[in-house]
Design an enzyme around this catalytic site. Structure first.
Site, PDB file in Angstrom:
ATOM      1  N   ASN A   1     -89.772 -73.386 -25.890  1.00 62.56           N
ATOM      2  CA  ASN A   1     -90.277 -72.137 -26.473  1.00 62.56           C
ATOM      3  C   ASN A   1     -90.937 -72.467 -27.813  1.00 62.56           C
ATOM      4  O   ASN A   1     -90.257 -72.688 -28.805  1.00 62.56           O
ATOM      5  CB  ASN A   1     -89.094 -71.173 -26.664  1.00 62.56           C
ATOM      6  CG  ASN A   1     -89.475 -69.916 -27.422  1.00 62.56           C
ATOM      7  OD1 ASN A   1     -90.659 -69.624 -27.592  1.00 62.56           O
ATOM      8  ND2 ASN A   1     -88.477 -69.174 -27.871  1.00 62.56           N
ATOM      9  N   LYS A  19     -92.640 -70.615 -29.722  1.00 61.19           N
ATOM     10  CA  LYS A  19     -92.702 -69.479 -30.658  1.00 61.19           C
ATOM     11  C   LYS A  19     -94.124 -69.381 -31.235  1.00 61.19           C
ATOM     12  O   LYS A  19     -95.083 -69.684 -30.516  1.00 61.19           O
ATOM     13  CB  LYS A  19     -91.623 -69.622 -31.731  1.00 61.19           C
ATOM     14  CG  LYS A  19     -90.249 -69.868 -31.098  1.00 61.19           C
ATOM     15  CD  LYS A  19     -89.093 -69.747 -32.041  1.00 61.19           C
ATOM     16  CE  LYS A  19     -87.801 -69.990 -31.272  1.00 61.19           C
ATOM     17  NZ  LYS A  19     -86.602 -69.812 -32.094  1.00 61.19           N
ATOM     18  N   HIS A  78     -86.130 -62.231 -25.972  1.00 58.66           N
ATOM     19  CA  HIS A  78     -85.676 -63.197 -26.979  1.00 58.66           C
ATOM     20  C   HIS A  78     -85.137 -62.439 -28.197  1.00 58.66           C
ATOM     21  O   HIS A  78     -85.671 -61.380 -28.560  1.00 58.66           O
ATOM     22  CB  HIS A  78     -86.842 -64.105 -27.384  1.00 58.66           C
ATOM     23  CG  HIS A  78     -86.389 -65.273 -28.201  1.00 58.66           C
ATOM     24  ND1 HIS A  78     -86.107 -65.153 -29.541  1.00 58.66           N
ATOM     25  CD2 HIS A  78     -86.130 -66.558 -27.863  1.00 58.66           C
ATOM     26  CE1 HIS A  78     -85.693 -66.337 -29.992  1.00 58.66           C
ATOM     27  NE2 HIS A  78     -85.704 -67.198 -28.999  1.00 58.66           N
ATOM     28  N   GLU A 102     -85.517 -62.857 -31.215  1.00 58.35           N
ATOM     29  CA  GLU A 102     -86.510 -62.601 -32.272  1.00 58.35           C
ATOM     30  C   GLU A 102     -87.345 -61.363 -31.946  1.00 58.35           C
ATOM     31  O   GLU A 102     -87.739 -60.616 -32.848  1.00 58.35           O
ATOM     32  CB  GLU A 102     -87.389 -63.849 -32.465  1.00 58.35           C
ATOM     33  CG  GLU A 102     -86.611 -64.944 -33.181  1.00 58.35           C
ATOM     34  CD  GLU A 102     -87.055 -66.356 -32.870  1.00 58.35           C
ATOM     35  OE1 GLU A 102     -88.149 -66.560 -32.328  1.00 58.35           O
ATOM     36  OE2 GLU A 102     -86.267 -67.289 -33.172  1.00 58.35           O
ATOM     37  N   GLU A 144     -78.351 -67.366 -25.381  1.00 53.21           N
ATOM     38  CA  GLU A 144     -78.734 -67.849 -26.705  1.00 53.21           C
ATOM     39  C   GLU A 144     -77.959 -67.090 -27.782  1.00 53.21           C
ATOM     40  O   GLU A 144     -78.369 -65.972 -28.173  1.00 53.21           O
ATOM     41  CB  GLU A 144     -80.227 -67.636 -26.931  1.00 53.21           C
ATOM     42  CG  GLU A 144     -81.110 -68.402 -25.988  1.00 53.21           C
ATOM     43  CD  GLU A 144     -82.439 -68.750 -26.645  1.00 53.21           C
ATOM     44  OE1 GLU A 144     -82.787 -69.939 -26.673  1.00 53.21           O
ATOM     45  OE2 GLU A 144     -83.108 -67.844 -27.164  1.00 53.21           O
ATOM     46  N   GLY A 196     -82.085 -71.781 -34.344  1.00 56.96           N
ATOM     47  CA  GLY A 196     -82.750 -72.276 -35.546  1.00 56.96           C
ATOM     48  C   GLY A 196     -81.808 -72.573 -36.696  1.00 56.96           C
ATOM     49  O   GLY A 196     -82.249 -72.810 -37.820  1.00 56.96           O
ATOM     50  N   SER A 212     -80.390 -74.417 -31.161  1.00 60.72           N
ATOM     51  CA  SER A 212     -80.219 -75.710 -31.826  1.00 60.72           C
ATOM     52  C   SER A 212     -79.930 -76.852 -30.841  1.00 60.72           C
ATOM     53  O   SER A 212     -79.158 -77.762 -31.137  1.00 60.72           O
ATOM     54  CB  SER A 212     -79.131 -75.622 -32.898  1.00 60.72           C
ATOM     55  OG  SER A 212     -79.528 -74.704 -33.914  1.00 60.72           O
TER      56      SER A 212
HETATM   57  P1  PGA Z   1     -83.914 -73.389 -31.545  1.00 60.43           P
HETATM   58  O1  PGA Z   1     -84.479 -72.060 -30.824  1.00 60.43           O
HETATM   59  O2  PGA Z   1     -83.852 -74.449 -30.480  1.00 60.43           O
HETATM   60  O3  PGA Z   1     -84.904 -73.699 -32.613  1.00 60.43           O
HETATM   61  O4  PGA Z   1     -82.561 -73.054 -32.065  1.00 60.43           O
HETATM   62  C1  PGA Z   1     -84.091 -71.702 -29.530  1.00 60.43           C
HETATM   63  C2  PGA Z   1     -84.778 -70.439 -29.130  1.00 60.43           C
HETATM   64  O5  PGA Z   1     -84.999 -69.564 -29.979  1.00 60.43           O
HETATM   65  O6  PGA Z   1     -85.131 -70.263 -27.950  1.00 60.43           O
END
Ligand code: PGA
Length: 263
Positions: A12, A14, A104, A106, A174, A180, A220
């Protein structure tokens, strides 16, 4: 009968990499996988670039016959019409997108996407022949108040009620606190929630659907911790954010079967 679920490693991106950077990145990724004798039979790889990159990446994958799947990061619940700025699942299907990320955390946070909208988008994805990668997960506060599984299960139930049991879909667990943050869930924590999510699928869509559905862990994920997650029976892959933007790191995550001893 034991069902084999081909692991899926999903990158992903983003809001990173413009279409020129995307082309360079995908070329390097394909070289890296080839150099390491990547076999698509063992692990499936998908990249989820921003909308503006999709056509460029699609063309590259098709021209060079790269062993990569393409996905989008969101879609509209509508097919077409007066929805400025939105993207129809029909357009994504025309670009040979196979997957689309939905719900997601976000988007749930930045765009106030509620479970009902996530369900409507999932239905739209299925309608257009896309495989939704539906994200569910709890905040740290949710976890402290209710335990880890309650919120993800509630989020999943709303989606499962909206789609038929013969729809093809992927679930990504998630935990919001792990995204993140550099602090992933432990493999045991991920396994525990993924197992409950699989039971939830079994209750709504039957045992067979539950056994054939891939449930990913995200938050992460790095090359150093992927093997630990993948050893767990209910974790069928990873949704990778930050580490999917580093070719060597993402390529190493895809090759997790080679470094199972690293965790
Ligand atoms: P990350 O993000 O691997 O940077 O923690 C995962 C995601 O948001 O799908």
């Amino acid at each position: 009968m034991d069902v084999v679920r081909t692991p899926l490693i999903a990158g992903n991106w983003k809001m990173n990499l413009d279409h020129l950077q995307a082309i360079a990145f995908v070329q390097k990724l394909a070289w890296s996988l080839k150099d390491h004798d990547y076999s698509a039979d063992k692990v499936e790889v998908a990249v989820f670039p921003p909308f503006t990159d999709l056509r460029s990446v699609q063309t590259l994958i098709a021209a060079d016959k790269l062993p990569l799947h393409l996905g989008a990061q969101d879609l509209s619940p509508h097919d077409s019409g007066a929805h400025t700025g939105d993207i129809s699942g029909a357009f994504l299907a025309q670009l040979n997108c196979q997957y689309v990320i939905i719900g997601h955390s976000e988007r749930r946070a930045d765009h106030h996407e509620a479970d009902e909208l996530v369900a409507a988008k999932t239905l739209a994805a299925v309608k257009h022949g896309l495989i939704p990668v539906v994200c569910v997960g709890e905040t740290a506060e949710d976890r402290d108040t209710h335990g880890a599984a309650k919120i993800p299960v509630e989020q999943l139930r709303v989606v499962l009620e909206a789609i038929s049991q013969d729809s093809d879909y992927v679930i990504a667990y998630e935990p919001v606190w792990a995204i993140g943050s550099g602090t992933p869930a432990t493999a045991d924590e991920a396994e525990e929630v993924c197992a409950v999510l699989r039971d939830t699928i079994a209750n709504s869509h039957g045992q067979e659907r539950a056994e054939s559905t891939r449930i990913l862990y995200g938050g992460s994920v790095k090359s150093g911790n992927i093997a630990g997650f993948m050893k767990r029976p209910n974790v069928d892959g990873a949704l990778v954010g930050g580490a999917s933007l580093d070719v060597d790191e993402f390529s190493a995550i895809v090759r997790f079967p080679d470094h199972v001893t690293l965790d």
